[in-house]
Write a protein that holds these residues in place. Structure first.
Motif, PDB file in Angstrom:
ATOM      1  N   ILE A 146      17.136   3.696   4.087  1.00  0.00           N
ATOM      2  CA  ILE A 146      16.689   4.658   3.083  1.00  0.00           C
ATOM      3  C   ILE A 146      15.295   5.075   3.497  1.00  0.00           C
ATOM      4  O   ILE A 146      14.436   4.243   3.757  1.00  0.00           O
ATOM      5  CB  ILE A 146      16.665   4.034   1.672  1.00  0.00           C
ATOM      6  N   GLY A 147      15.074   6.365   3.542  1.00  0.00           N
ATOM      7  CA  GLY A 147      13.776   6.853   3.987  1.00  0.00           C
ATOM      8  C   GLY A 147      12.817   7.123   2.850  1.00  0.00           C
ATOM      9  O   GLY A 147      13.056   6.754   1.699  1.00  0.00           O
ATOM     10  N   SER A 148      11.733   7.777   3.190  1.00  0.00           N
ATOM     11  CA  SER A 148      10.742   8.150   2.191  1.00  0.00           C
ATOM     12  C   SER A 148      11.286   9.313   1.366  1.00  0.00           C
ATOM     13  O   SER A 148      12.317   9.900   1.688  1.00  0.00           O
ATOM     14  CB  SER A 148       9.428   8.522   2.873  1.00  0.00           C
ATOM     15  N   PHE A 149      10.587   9.644   0.286  1.00  0.00           N
ATOM     16  CA  PHE A 149      11.008  10.770  -0.548  1.00  0.00           C
ATOM     17  C   PHE A 149       9.819  11.692  -0.802  1.00  0.00           C
ATOM     18  O   PHE A 149       8.680  11.376  -0.447  1.00  0.00           O
ATOM     19  CB  PHE A 149      11.687  10.305  -1.837  1.00  0.00           C
ATOM     20  N   ASP A 150      10.100  12.840  -1.408  1.00  0.00           N
ATOM     21  CA  ASP A 150       9.088  13.871  -1.616  1.00  0.00           C
ATOM     22  C   ASP A 150       7.893  13.365  -2.411  1.00  0.00           C
ATOM     23  O   ASP A 150       8.030  12.534  -3.310  1.00  0.00           O
ATOM     24  CB  ASP A 150       9.691  15.077  -2.343  1.00  0.00           C
ATOM     25  N   LEU A 151       6.748  13.927  -2.117  1.00  0.00           N
ATOM     26  CA  LEU A 151       5.505  13.528  -2.767  1.00  0.00           C
ATOM     27  C   LEU A 151       5.461  13.868  -4.252  1.00  0.00           C
ATOM     28  O   LEU A 151       4.633  13.324  -4.978  1.00  0.00           O
ATOM     29  CB  LEU A 151       4.314  14.195  -2.066  1.00  0.00           C
ATOM     30  N   ASP A 152       6.306  14.763  -4.718  1.00  0.00           N
ATOM     31  CA  ASP A 152       6.271  15.149  -6.136  1.00  0.00           C
ATOM     32  C   ASP A 152       7.278  14.362  -6.989  1.00  0.00           C
ATOM     33  O   ASP A 152       7.449  14.658  -8.165  1.00  0.00           O
ATOM     34  CB  ASP A 152       6.497  16.653  -6.299  1.00  0.00           C
ATOM     35  N   ILE A 153       7.900  13.347  -6.429  1.00  0.00           N
ATOM     36  CA  ILE A 153       8.873  12.533  -7.177  1.00  0.00           C
ATOM     37  C   ILE A 153       8.186  11.264  -7.678  1.00  0.00           C
ATOM     38  O   ILE A 153       7.660  10.483  -6.886  1.00  0.00           O
ATOM     39  CB  ILE A 153      10.093  12.187  -6.305  1.00  0.00           C
ATOM     40  N   TYR A 154       8.222  11.094  -9.000  1.00  0.00           N
ATOM     41  CA  TYR A 154       7.615   9.914  -9.624  1.00  0.00           C
ATOM     42  C   TYR A 154       8.582   9.185 -10.551  1.00  0.00           C
ATOM     43  O   TYR A 154       8.223   8.184 -11.124  1.00  0.00           O
ATOM     44  CB  TYR A 154       6.378  10.323 -10.444  1.00  0.00           C
ATOM     45  N   ASN A 155       9.779   9.719 -10.735  1.00  0.00           N
ATOM     46  CA  ASN A 155      10.670   9.204 -11.788  1.00  0.00           C
ATOM     47  C   ASN A 155      11.735   8.222 -11.313  1.00  0.00           C
ATOM     48  O   ASN A 155      12.637   7.901 -12.061  1.00  0.00           O
ATOM     49  CB  ASN A 155      11.347  10.373 -12.499  1.00  0.00           C
ATOM     50  N   VAL A 173       8.977   0.747  -7.628  1.00  0.00           N
ATOM     51  CA  VAL A 173       8.572   2.070  -8.084  1.00  0.00           C
ATOM     52  C   VAL A 173       7.441   2.592  -7.214  1.00  0.00           C
ATOM     53  O   VAL A 173       6.690   1.823  -6.612  1.00  0.00           O
ATOM     54  CB  VAL A 173       8.104   2.064  -9.561  1.00  0.00           C
ATOM     55  N   ARG A 174       7.356   3.893  -7.187  1.00  0.00           N
ATOM     56  CA  ARG A 174       6.205   4.536  -6.566  1.00  0.00           C
ATOM     57  C   ARG A 174       5.082   4.552  -7.597  1.00  0.00           C
ATOM     58  O   ARG A 174       5.328   4.577  -8.801  1.00  0.00           O
ATOM     59  CB  ARG A 174       6.567   5.972  -6.194  1.00  0.00           C
ATOM     60  N   HIS A 175       3.845   4.555  -7.135  1.00  0.00           N
ATOM     61  CA  HIS A 175       2.710   4.677  -8.055  1.00  0.00           C
ATOM     62  C   HIS A 175       2.858   5.950  -8.892  1.00  0.00           C
ATOM     63  O   HIS A 175       3.523   6.900  -8.495  1.00  0.00           O
ATOM     64  CB  HIS A 175       1.383   4.684  -7.300  1.00  0.00           C
ATOM     65  N   SER A 176       2.211   5.963 -10.037  1.00  0.00           N
ATOM     66  CA  SER A 176       2.232   7.134 -10.914  1.00  0.00           C
ATOM     67  C   SER A 176       1.351   8.244 -10.336  1.00  0.00           C
ATOM     68  O   SER A 176       0.685   8.059  -9.317  1.00  0.00           O
ATOM     69  CB  SER A 176       1.748   6.729 -12.309  1.00  0.00           C
ATOM     70  N   GLU A 177       1.345   9.383 -11.010  1.00  0.00           N
ATOM     71  CA  GLU A 177       0.640  10.562 -10.519  1.00  0.00           C
ATOM     72  C   GLU A 177      -0.825  10.272 -10.211  1.00  0.00           C
ATOM     73  O   GLU A 177      -1.531   9.677 -11.012  1.00  0.00           O
ATOM     74  CB  GLU A 177       0.702  11.696 -11.560  1.00  0.00           C
ATOM     75  N   LYS A 178      -1.245  10.719  -9.033  1.00  0.00           N
ATOM     76  CA  LYS A 178      -2.620  10.500  -8.591  1.00  0.00           C
ATOM     77  C   LYS A 178      -3.434  11.776  -8.746  1.00  0.00           C
ATOM     78  O   LYS A 178      -2.898  12.891  -8.694  1.00  0.00           O
ATOM     79  CB  LYS A 178      -2.656  10.009  -7.148  1.00  0.00           C
ATOM     80  N   GLU A 179      -4.715  11.577  -8.930  1.00  0.00           N
ATOM     81  CA  GLU A 179      -5.663  12.689  -9.076  1.00  0.00           C
ATOM     82  C   GLU A 179      -5.880  13.337  -7.710  1.00  0.00           C
ATOM     83  O   GLU A 179      -6.321  12.666  -6.774  1.00  0.00           O
ATOM     84  CB  GLU A 179      -6.990  12.168  -9.637  1.00  0.00           C
ATOM     85  N   LEU A 180      -5.561  14.627  -7.613  1.00  0.00           N
ATOM     86  CA  LEU A 180      -5.695  15.321  -6.331  1.00  0.00           C
ATOM     87  C   LEU A 180      -7.003  16.086  -6.212  1.00  0.00           C
ATOM     88  O   LEU A 180      -7.338  16.584  -5.143  1.00  0.00           O
ATOM     89  CB  LEU A 180      -4.519  16.279  -6.128  1.00  0.00           C
ATOM     90  N   THR A 181      -7.742  16.199  -7.313  1.00  0.00           N
ATOM     91  CA  THR A 181      -8.980  16.981  -7.300  1.00  0.00           C
ATOM     92  C   THR A 181     -10.218  16.104  -7.265  1.00  0.00           C
ATOM     93  O   THR A 181     -11.281  16.500  -7.700  1.00  0.00           O
ATOM     94  CB  THR A 181      -9.039  17.889  -8.543  1.00  0.00           C
ATOM     95  N   THR A 182     -10.095  14.931  -6.726  1.00  0.00           N
ATOM     96  CA  THR A 182     -11.212  13.996  -6.667  1.00  0.00           C
ATOM     97  C   THR A 182     -11.805  13.946  -5.262  1.00  0.00           C
ATOM     98  O   THR A 182     -11.171  14.366  -4.295  1.00  0.00           O
ATOM     99  CB  THR A 182     -10.757  12.580  -7.083  1.00  0.00           C
ATOM    100  N   VAL A 197       5.147  -2.186  -6.678  1.00  0.00           N
ATOM    101  CA  VAL A 197       4.632  -0.820  -6.735  1.00  0.00           C
ATOM    102  C   VAL A 197       4.169  -0.404  -5.348  1.00  0.00           C
ATOM    103  O   VAL A 197       3.369  -1.107  -4.717  1.00  0.00           O
ATOM    104  CB  VAL A 197       3.470  -0.708  -7.749  1.00  0.00           C
ATOM    105  N   GLY A 198       4.696   0.726  -4.900  1.00  0.00           N
ATOM    106  CA  GLY A 198       4.367   1.218  -3.572  1.00  0.00           C
ATOM    107  C   GLY A 198       4.116   2.705  -3.558  1.00  0.00           C
ATOM    108  O   GLY A 198       3.561   3.265  -4.512  1.00  0.00           O
ATOM    109  N   HIS A 199       4.597   3.355  -2.518  1.00  0.00           N
ATOM    110  CA  HIS A 199       4.292   4.755  -2.251  1.00  0.00           C
ATOM    111  C   HIS A 199       5.578   5.522  -1.933  1.00  0.00           C
ATOM    112  O   HIS A 199       6.624   4.918  -1.698  1.00  0.00           O
ATOM    113  CB  HIS A 199       3.317   4.852  -1.083  1.00  0.00           C
ATOM    114  N   SER A 200       5.472   6.847  -1.862  1.00  0.00           N
ATOM    115  CA  SER A 200       6.655   7.661  -1.579  1.00  0.00           C
ATOM    116  C   SER A 200       7.238   7.364  -0.200  1.00  0.00           C
ATOM    117  O   SER A 200       8.427   7.527   0.017  1.00  0.00           O
ATOM    118  CB  SER A 200       6.314   9.150  -1.685  1.00  0.00           C
ATOM    119  N   ASN A 201       6.402   6.891   0.719  1.00  0.00           N
ATOM    120  CA  ASN A 201       6.892   6.602   2.066  1.00  0.00           C
ATOM    121  C   ASN A 201       7.213   5.127   2.289  1.00  0.00           C
ATOM    122  O   ASN A 201       7.554   4.729   3.397  1.00  0.00           O
ATOM    123  CB  ASN A 201       5.889   7.090   3.115  1.00  0.00           C
TER     124      ASN A 201
END
Length: 172
Positions: free
Chosen positions: A138-147, A32-41, A120-124
């Protein structure tokens, strides 16, 4: 004489069924990719999870509650470790680190170890690692995909990939 032949037949049959059992041993990896990360930090290189990300990580733990896991792997980032943490706590397992820059080597090690695992990894990296495990590109996927949950099922003679899509919705 007939009794000896019957015993010999049963002994041979017993050994064959043991071989068949070993051939059908199944190992399953969940990537799985990590869950949603805080972008305003201010921690741009290693941001924490958002509240939604924490909820998704807890949901992942519930999803895997009846799944036997031998080991949990994560990259060395706060967001990946915290995604794995609820599952690790529920299973009583330590989180082991892997290097996302060495996916080829890590895939070989996973195949060799034959352990049921959460990774647990990353989108890339997540899709790329899943592809390496089954011999597909299989390549990386979009940054907004978490499911996505990449499920790699391995037996002695085959490795198959299934991509599962979770129906998680964040509760604010």
């Amino acid at each position: 004489m007939m009794k000896k032949q019957l015993i010999l037949f049963l002994v041979v049959l017993g050994f064959q069924s043991c071989d068949a059992q070993q051939d059908s041993e199944i190992v399953t990896l969940y990537l799985v990719r990590h869950s949603e990360k805080e972008l305003t930090t201010n921690q741009h290189s290693d941001p924490p999870l958002t509240q939604c990300g924490v909820q998704r990580s807890e949901k992942l733990s519930r999803f895997l509650s009846d799944v036997p896991l031998d080991v949990i792997y994560s990259t060395d980032y706060t967001r990946t470790k915290n995604t794995a943490l609820p599952t690790a706590n529920a299973k009583g397992l330590e989180i082991r680190q892997y290097n996302p820059q060495e996916l080829q080597e890590f895939s070989k090690e996973l195949i060799k170890r034959q352990q049921n695992a959460l990774i647990v990894g990353h989108s890339n990296t997540t899709g790329v690692l899943a592809g390496l495990l089954v011999g597909k590109e299989i390549g990386s996927f979009d940054l907004d995909i978490y499911n996505r949950v990449y499920q790699v099922v391995m037996t002695k003679n085959s490795r198959r990939l299934q991509v599962l899509h979770t129906a998680f919705e964040c509760i604010n």
